[in-house]
Design a protein around this motif. Sequence first.
Motif, PDB file in Angstrom:
ATOM      1  N   VAL A 155     -41.784 -25.456  -6.822  1.00 48.60           N
ATOM      2  CA  VAL A 155     -43.490 -26.210  -7.834  1.00 48.60           C
ATOM      3  C   VAL A 155     -44.158 -24.581  -8.576  1.00 48.60           C
ATOM      4  O   VAL A 155     -43.990 -23.272  -8.302  1.00 48.60           O
ATOM      5  N   ASP A 156     -44.390 -25.227  -9.349  1.00 45.44           N
ATOM      6  CA  ASP A 156     -44.808 -23.535 -10.054  1.00 45.44           C
ATOM      7  C   ASP A 156     -46.796 -23.355 -10.034  1.00 45.44           C
ATOM      8  O   ASP A 156     -47.318 -24.170  -9.061  1.00 45.44           O
ATOM      9  N   CYS A 157     -46.795 -22.186 -10.714  1.00 45.02           N
ATOM     10  CA  CYS A 157     -48.472 -22.489 -10.550  1.00 45.02           C
ATOM     11  C   CYS A 157     -49.349 -24.144 -11.197  1.00 45.02           C
ATOM     12  O   CYS A 157     -50.547 -23.690 -10.575  1.00 45.02           O
ATOM     13  N   ASP A 158     -49.229 -24.674 -11.573  1.00 44.78           N
ATOM     14  CA  ASP A 158     -49.628 -25.826 -11.817  1.00 44.78           C
ATOM     15  C   ASP A 158     -48.794 -27.183 -11.369  1.00 44.78           C
ATOM     16  O   ASP A 158     -50.150 -28.008 -11.096  1.00 44.78           O
TER      17      ASP A 158
ATOM     18  N   ALA B  60     -48.254 -18.218 -17.716  1.00 45.47           N
ATOM     19  CA  ALA B  60     -49.015 -18.704 -16.270  1.00 45.47           C
ATOM     20  C   ALA B  60     -49.671 -17.007 -15.637  1.00 45.47           C
ATOM     21  O   ALA B  60     -50.457 -17.521 -15.243  1.00 45.47           O
ATOM     22  N   LEU B  61     -48.600 -16.418 -16.406  1.00 45.52           N
ATOM     23  CA  LEU B  61     -49.944 -14.635 -15.854  1.00 45.52           C
ATOM     24  C   LEU B  61     -50.737 -15.670 -16.693  1.00 45.52           C
ATOM     25  O   LEU B  61     -51.208 -14.438 -16.213  1.00 45.52           O
ATOM     26  N   ASP B  62     -50.204 -15.770 -18.241  1.00 44.18           N
ATOM     27  CA  ASP B  62     -52.149 -14.662 -18.995  1.00 44.18           C
ATOM     28  C   ASP B  62     -53.193 -15.903 -18.377  1.00 44.18           C
ATOM     29  O   ASP B  62     -54.052 -15.471 -18.342  1.00 44.18           O
ATOM     30  N   ARG B  63     -52.750 -17.132 -17.612  1.00 47.16           N
ATOM     31  CA  ARG B  63     -54.091 -17.531 -17.289  1.00 47.16           C
ATOM     32  C   ARG B  63     -54.755 -16.604 -15.829  1.00 47.16           C
ATOM     33  O   ARG B  63     -55.345 -16.911 -15.769  1.00 47.16           O
ATOM     34  N   ASN B  64     -53.475 -16.295 -15.747  1.00 47.17           N
ATOM     35  CA  ASN B  64     -53.813 -15.911 -13.910  1.00 47.17           C
ATOM     36  C   ASN B  64     -53.896 -14.255 -13.449  1.00 47.17           C
ATOM     37  O   ASN B  64     -54.094 -14.286 -12.222  1.00 47.17           O
TER      38      ASN B  64
ATOM     39  N   ALA C  30     -44.370 -15.807  -6.726  1.00 46.11           N
ATOM     40  CA  ALA C  30     -45.286 -15.255  -5.761  1.00 46.11           C
ATOM     41  C   ALA C  30     -46.513 -13.773  -6.162  1.00 46.11           C
ATOM     42  O   ALA C  30     -47.032 -13.972  -5.464  1.00 46.11           O
ATOM     43  N   TRP C  31     -45.959 -12.972  -6.664  1.00 42.40           N
ATOM     44  CA  TRP C  31     -46.717 -12.265  -7.237  1.00 42.40           C
ATOM     45  C   TRP C  31     -48.202 -12.481  -7.690  1.00 42.40           C
ATOM     46  O   TRP C  31     -49.095 -11.968  -7.339  1.00 42.40           O
ATOM     47  N   ILE C  32     -48.056 -13.407  -8.578  1.00 42.13           N
ATOM     48  CA  ILE C  32     -49.584 -14.248  -8.881  1.00 42.13           C
ATOM     49  C   ILE C  32     -50.392 -14.667  -8.266  1.00 42.13           C
ATOM     50  O   ILE C  32     -52.003 -13.934  -7.392  1.00 42.13           O
ATOM     51  N   GLU C  33     -49.894 -15.017  -6.708  1.00 45.55           N
ATOM     52  CA  GLU C  33     -50.558 -16.192  -5.862  1.00 45.55           C
ATOM     53  C   GLU C  33     -51.597 -15.266  -5.318  1.00 45.55           C
ATOM     54  O   GLU C  33     -52.206 -15.220  -4.297  1.00 45.55           O
ATOM     55  N   PHE C  34     -50.722 -13.869  -4.180  1.00 51.10           N
ATOM     56  CA  PHE C  34     -50.790 -12.837  -3.454  1.00 51.10           C
ATOM     57  C   PHE C  34     -51.667 -11.692  -4.054  1.00 51.10           C
ATOM     58  O   PHE C  34     -51.912 -10.775  -3.456  1.00 51.10           O
ATOM     59  N   LYS C  35     -51.712 -11.467  -5.786  1.00 55.15           N
ATOM     60  CA  LYS C  35     -51.953 -10.088  -5.957  1.00 55.15           C
ATOM     61  C   LYS C  35     -53.446 -10.648  -5.621  1.00 55.15           C
ATOM     62  O   LYS C  35     -54.219 -12.049  -6.080  1.00 55.15           O
ATOM     63  N   GLY C  36     -54.125  -9.553  -5.529  1.00 57.02           N
ATOM     64  CA  GLY C  36     -55.471  -9.139  -4.677  1.00 57.02           C
ATOM     65  C   GLY C  36     -55.754  -9.847  -3.632  1.00 57.02           C
ATOM     66  O   GLY C  36     -56.697  -9.784  -3.000  1.00 57.02           O
TER      67      GLY C  36
END
Length: 110
Positions: free
Chosen positions: A26-29, A53-57, A101-107
């Motif tokens: 599964v991707d970010c969308d 996905a990085l640009d959006r998140n 995973a980095w996008i999801e858990f960043k912050g």
Amino acid sequence: MDLIEHKREISRDGNVYLVAYDTNFVDCDDDCITIYWQIKERHFTDNRDTADALDRNVSCWNDYEIVEKICKRYGCKIGLNYELQAPHGSQLIQAILAIYAWIEFKGTKL
């Protein structure tokens, strides 16, 4: 579990130039991660989906060195317009999953 859900050949002028593999990851969308085999260049690519996905998140994500470190760890490289590339599909999928995973858990405070 099969990792590849669906394979599609993409043609231009009657010649297959790209093979798309829809995975069961599964991707970010919340749809599937798709990787592409560039026949002429002989490498797998994400067709810039991860960078989108990085640009959006993640604001200013390219200021971080994390994407470069992840790519290096899994044997990928960053091509034009931040397209991820790898000689093997498994390397590319590992890098994409690590970046997501980095996008999801960043912050997120653990």
